[in-house]
Scaffold this active site. Structure first.
Site, PDB file in Angstrom:
ATOM      1  N   LYS A 242       0.840  -1.200   0.000  1.00  0.00           N
ATOM      2  CA  LYS A 242       0.000   0.000   0.000  1.00  0.00           C
ATOM      3  C   LYS A 242       0.882   1.261   0.000  1.00  0.00           C
ATOM      4  O   LYS A 242       2.099   1.177   0.216  1.00  0.00           O
ATOM      5  CB  LYS A 242      -0.933  -0.054   1.222  1.00  0.00           C
ATOM      6  CG  LYS A 242      -1.906  -1.255   1.191  1.00  0.00           C
ATOM      7  CD  LYS A 242      -2.741  -1.328   2.459  1.00  0.00           C
ATOM      8  CE  LYS A 242      -3.715  -2.490   2.428  1.00  0.00           C
ATOM      9  NZ  LYS A 242      -4.507  -2.616   3.669  1.00  0.00           N
TER      10      LYS A 242
ATOM     11  N   GLU B 199      -8.768 -10.881  -7.772  1.00  0.00           N
ATOM     12  CA  GLU B 199      -7.815  -9.760  -7.655  1.00  0.00           C
ATOM     13  C   GLU B 199      -6.721  -9.846  -8.717  1.00  0.00           C
ATOM     14  O   GLU B 199      -6.336  -8.834  -9.301  1.00  0.00           O
ATOM     15  CB  GLU B 199      -7.241  -9.724  -6.233  1.00  0.00           C
ATOM     16  CG  GLU B 199      -8.306  -9.324  -5.211  1.00  0.00           C
ATOM     17  CD  GLU B 199      -7.911  -9.546  -3.762  1.00  0.00           C
ATOM     18  OE1 GLU B 199      -6.764 -10.002  -3.511  1.00  0.00           O
ATOM     19  OE2 GLU B 199      -8.735  -9.265  -2.876  1.00  0.00           O
TER      20      GLU B 199
ATOM     21  N   HIS C 246      -1.516  -5.572   1.554  1.00  0.00           N
ATOM     22  CA  HIS C 246      -2.738  -6.367   1.356  1.00  0.00           C
ATOM     23  C   HIS C 246      -2.353  -7.729   0.809  1.00  0.00           C
ATOM     24  O   HIS C 246      -1.449  -7.844  -0.009  1.00  0.00           O
ATOM     25  CB  HIS C 246      -3.664  -5.672   0.344  1.00  0.00           C
ATOM     26  CG  HIS C 246      -4.674  -6.602  -0.263  1.00  0.00           C
ATOM     27  ND1 HIS C 246      -5.857  -6.914   0.351  1.00  0.00           N
ATOM     28  CD2 HIS C 246      -4.656  -7.322  -1.418  1.00  0.00           C
ATOM     29  CE1 HIS C 246      -6.533  -7.780  -0.407  1.00  0.00           C
ATOM     30  NE2 HIS C 246      -5.821  -8.028  -1.487  1.00  0.00           N
TER      31      HIS C 246
ATOM     32  N   ASN D  50      -1.759  -0.124   7.408  1.00  0.00           N
ATOM     33  CA  ASN D  50      -1.184  -1.444   7.703  1.00  0.00           C
ATOM     34  C   ASN D  50      -0.351  -2.030   6.566  1.00  0.00           C
ATOM     35  O   ASN D  50      -0.180  -3.240   6.455  1.00  0.00           O
ATOM     36  CB  ASN D  50      -2.267  -2.412   8.201  1.00  0.00           C
ATOM     37  CG  ASN D  50      -3.329  -2.676   7.167  1.00  0.00           C
ATOM     38  OD1 ASN D  50      -3.314  -2.092   6.080  1.00  0.00           O
ATOM     39  ND2 ASN D  50      -4.257  -3.566   7.480  1.00  0.00           N
TER      40      ASN D  50
ATOM     41  N   THR E  44      -4.821  -8.244  10.497  1.00  0.00           N
ATOM     42  CA  THR E  44      -5.243  -6.971   9.882  1.00  0.00           C
ATOM     43  C   THR E  44      -4.901  -5.774  10.760  1.00  0.00           C
ATOM     44  O   THR E  44      -4.396  -4.763  10.278  1.00  0.00           O
ATOM     45  CB  THR E  44      -6.769  -7.001   9.631  1.00  0.00           C
ATOM     46  OG1 THR E  44      -7.074  -8.151   8.843  1.00  0.00           O
ATOM     47  CG2 THR E  44      -7.234  -5.748   8.911  1.00  0.00           C
TER      48      THR E  44
ATOM     49  N   TYR F 209     -11.905  -3.116  -3.470  1.00  0.00           N
ATOM     50  CA  TYR F 209     -12.453  -3.299  -2.118  1.00  0.00           C
ATOM     51  C   TYR F 209     -13.984  -3.338  -2.124  1.00  0.00           C
ATOM     52  O   TYR F 209     -14.605  -3.023  -1.109  1.00  0.00           O
ATOM     53  CB  TYR F 209     -11.959  -2.176  -1.204  1.00  0.00           C
ATOM     54  CG  TYR F 209     -10.557  -2.412  -0.661  1.00  0.00           C
ATOM     55  CD1 TYR F 209     -10.261  -3.533   0.117  1.00  0.00           C
ATOM     56  CD2 TYR F 209      -9.522  -1.513  -0.898  1.00  0.00           C
ATOM     57  CE1 TYR F 209      -8.983  -3.753   0.624  1.00  0.00           C
ATOM     58  CE2 TYR F 209      -8.242  -1.727  -0.390  1.00  0.00           C
ATOM     59  CZ  TYR F 209      -7.978  -2.849   0.373  1.00  0.00           C
ATOM     60  OH  TYR F 209      -6.718  -3.070   0.883  1.00  0.00           O
TER      61      TYR F 209
ATOM     62  N   ARG G 187      -0.703 -14.630   4.022  1.00  0.00           N
ATOM     63  CA  ARG G 187      -1.434 -13.918   5.081  1.00  0.00           C
ATOM     64  C   ARG G 187      -0.687 -14.013   6.418  1.00  0.00           C
ATOM     65  O   ARG G 187      -0.698 -13.078   7.216  1.00  0.00           O
ATOM     66  CB  ARG G 187      -2.850 -14.499   5.238  1.00  0.00           C
ATOM     67  CG  ARG G 187      -3.722 -14.358   4.000  1.00  0.00           C
ATOM     68  CD  ARG G 187      -4.434 -13.040   3.919  1.00  0.00           C
ATOM     69  NE  ARG G 187      -5.409 -12.856   4.977  1.00  0.00           N
ATOM     70  CZ  ARG G 187      -6.201 -11.800   5.061  1.00  0.00           C
ATOM     71  NH1 ARG G 187      -6.104 -10.824   4.159  1.00  0.00           N
ATOM     72  NH2 ARG G 187      -7.069 -11.677   6.032  1.00  0.00           N
TER      73      ARG G 187
ATOM     74  N   ARG H 228       3.213  -6.621   9.302  1.00  0.00           N
ATOM     75  CA  ARG H 228       2.449  -5.612  10.056  1.00  0.00           C
ATOM     76  C   ARG H 228       2.905  -5.554  11.512  1.00  0.00           C
ATOM     77  O   ARG H 228       2.947  -4.476  12.122  1.00  0.00           O
ATOM     78  CB  ARG H 228       0.951  -5.918   9.965  1.00  0.00           C
ATOM     79  CG  ARG H 228       0.368  -5.632   8.584  1.00  0.00           C
ATOM     80  CD  ARG H 228      -1.016  -6.225   8.458  1.00  0.00           C
ATOM     81  NE  ARG H 228      -1.682  -5.877   7.217  1.00  0.00           N
ATOM     82  CZ  ARG H 228      -2.759  -6.515   6.753  1.00  0.00           C
ATOM     83  NH1 ARG H 228      -3.274  -7.532   7.428  1.00  0.00           N
ATOM     84  NH2 ARG H 228      -3.321  -6.154   5.618  1.00  0.00           N
TER      85      ARG H 228
ATOM     86  N   PHE I 205     -15.549   2.515   7.227  1.00  0.00           N
ATOM     87  CA  PHE I 205     -14.195   2.976   6.900  1.00  0.00           C
ATOM     88  C   PHE I 205     -13.912   2.932   5.403  1.00  0.00           C
ATOM     89  O   PHE I 205     -12.783   3.223   4.972  1.00  0.00           O
ATOM     90  CB  PHE I 205     -13.152   2.143   7.661  1.00  0.00           C
ATOM     91  CG  PHE I 205     -13.233   0.646   7.424  1.00  0.00           C
ATOM     92  CD1 PHE I 205     -12.656   0.065   6.295  1.00  0.00           C
ATOM     93  CD2 PHE I 205     -13.882  -0.179   8.324  1.00  0.00           C
ATOM     94  CE1 PHE I 205     -12.726  -1.303   6.078  1.00  0.00           C
ATOM     95  CE2 PHE I 205     -13.957  -1.559   8.123  1.00  0.00           C
ATOM     96  CZ  PHE I 205     -13.380  -2.115   6.992  1.00  0.00           C
TER      97      PHE I 205
HETATM   98  P1  RTP Z   1      -6.390  -6.433   3.261  1.00  0.00           P
HETATM   99  O1  RTP Z   1      -7.660  -6.717   2.470  1.00  0.00           O
HETATM  100  O2  RTP Z   1      -5.881  -5.032   3.101  1.00  0.00           O
HETATM  101  O3  RTP Z   1      -5.346  -7.490   3.086  1.00  0.00           O
HETATM  102  O4  RTP Z   1      -6.771  -6.522   4.773  1.00  0.00           O
HETATM  103  P2  RTP Z   1      -7.539  -7.664   5.496  1.00  0.00           P
HETATM  104  O5  RTP Z   1      -8.082  -8.687   4.555  1.00  0.00           O
HETATM  105  O6  RTP Z   1      -6.591  -8.144   6.542  1.00  0.00           O
HETATM  106  O7  RTP Z   1      -8.723  -6.827   6.141  1.00  0.00           O
HETATM  107  P3  RTP Z   1     -10.128  -6.381   5.539  1.00  0.00           P
HETATM  108  O8  RTP Z   1     -11.143  -6.646   6.581  1.00  0.00           O
HETATM  109  O9  RTP Z   1     -10.330  -6.924   4.159  1.00  0.00           O
HETATM  110  O10 RTP Z   1      -9.940  -4.816   5.457  1.00  0.00           O
HETATM  111  C1  RTP Z   1      -9.285  -4.221   4.374  1.00  0.00           C
HETATM  112  C2  RTP Z   1      -8.481  -3.052   4.858  1.00  0.00           C
HETATM  113  O11 RTP Z   1      -9.351  -2.055   5.345  1.00  0.00           O
HETATM  114  C3  RTP Z   1      -8.712  -1.353   6.389  1.00  0.00           C
HETATM  115  N1  RTP Z   1      -9.552  -1.442   7.588  1.00  0.00           N
HETATM  116  N2  RTP Z   1      -9.797  -0.418   8.362  1.00  0.00           N
HETATM  117  N3  RTP Z   1     -10.789   1.270  10.416  1.00  0.00           N
HETATM  118  C4  RTP Z   1     -11.097  -0.021  10.437  1.00  0.00           C
HETATM  119  O12 RTP Z   1     -11.751  -0.523  11.309  1.00  0.00           O
HETATM  120  C5  RTP Z   1     -10.591  -0.861   9.357  1.00  0.00           C
HETATM  121  N4  RTP Z   1     -10.823  -2.147   9.177  1.00  0.00           N
HETATM  122  C6  RTP Z   1     -10.163  -2.510   8.058  1.00  0.00           C
HETATM  123  C7  RTP Z   1      -7.363  -1.983   6.624  1.00  0.00           C
HETATM  124  O13 RTP Z   1      -6.391  -1.240   5.873  1.00  0.00           O
HETATM  125  C8  RTP Z   1      -7.557  -3.351   6.014  1.00  0.00           C
HETATM  126  O14 RTP Z   1      -6.323  -3.914   5.623  1.00  0.00           O
END
Ligand code: RTP
Length: 148
Positions: A9, A126, A115, A112, A91, A49, A85, A102, A57
């Site tokens: 990112k 993706e 991705h 963070n 996350t 996304y 992962r 992370r 968010f």
């Molecule tokens: P990513 O898709 O980036 O690999 O992350 P992830 O699967 O671990 O988490 P996901 O739930 O898919 O969330 C995507 C990205 O959104 C941001 N986020 N912010 N403010 C919040 O509560 C919140 N929750 C998620 C993070 O940048 C997360 O990686």
């Protein structure tokens, strides 16, 4: 063999972590099958996304992803989706173990660094979105030193 989509990112790029992150995946034994250094626009980030579009968010997340260049990659190897992962870490960096990307380099969930696809289905979607021409076609010469 299994493939996953990994994106460094904008914060990871700005903080000079690209080399370290690529090195972690390479040293594990995974093969780099695609690499792009690009700026994405708002519709593209929203598409990537789209599953999170109802989250509070979401707009902040899209603004973050379009705030600077990202490094988009395809990595290949046995169990690369799940292992990728694990290399990335949880996350929320507050819960990411030390030794993960992370866990070592991030503090806040909204910054963070990286991705990684969370399932075979998201990896397929993706990779198709970010690499419409597909992965690079090359074979590693050290394959038999990594796999039995
Ligand atoms: P990513 O898709 O980036 O690999 O992350 P992830 O699967 O671990 O988490 P996901 O739930 O898919 O969330 C995507 C990205 O959104 C941001 N986020 N912010 N403010 C919040 O509560 C919140 N929750 C998620 C993070 O940048 C997360 O990686």
């Amino acid at each position: 063999m299994e493939q996953t989509f990994i994106m460094i990112k904008p914060d990871g790029v700005q903080r000079g972590l690209v080399g370290d992150i690529i090195s972690r995946f390479e040293k594990k034994g995974f093969y780099l099958k695609g690499l792009k250094f690009i700026n994405v626009d708002c519709p593209f980030a929203e598409k990537h996304y789209e599953d999170l579009s109802a989250k509070p968010f979401f707009s902040g997340l899209v603004d973050y992803i379009i705030s600077g260049p990202v490094v988009a990659m395809i990595w290949e190897g046995k169990n690369v989706i799940l292992t990728g992962r694990k290399i990335i870490g949880a996350t929320n960096p507050a819960e990411s173990a030390p030794g993960t990307i992370r866990g070592d380099y991030a503090i806040e969930i909204g910054r963070n660094i990286i991705h990684g696809s969370d399932s075979a289905e998201s990896a397929r979607k993706e990779i198709a979105l970010w690499f419409p021409d597909g992965p690079a076609n090359w074979q590693s010469s050290v394959h038999h030193w990594i796999y039995e």
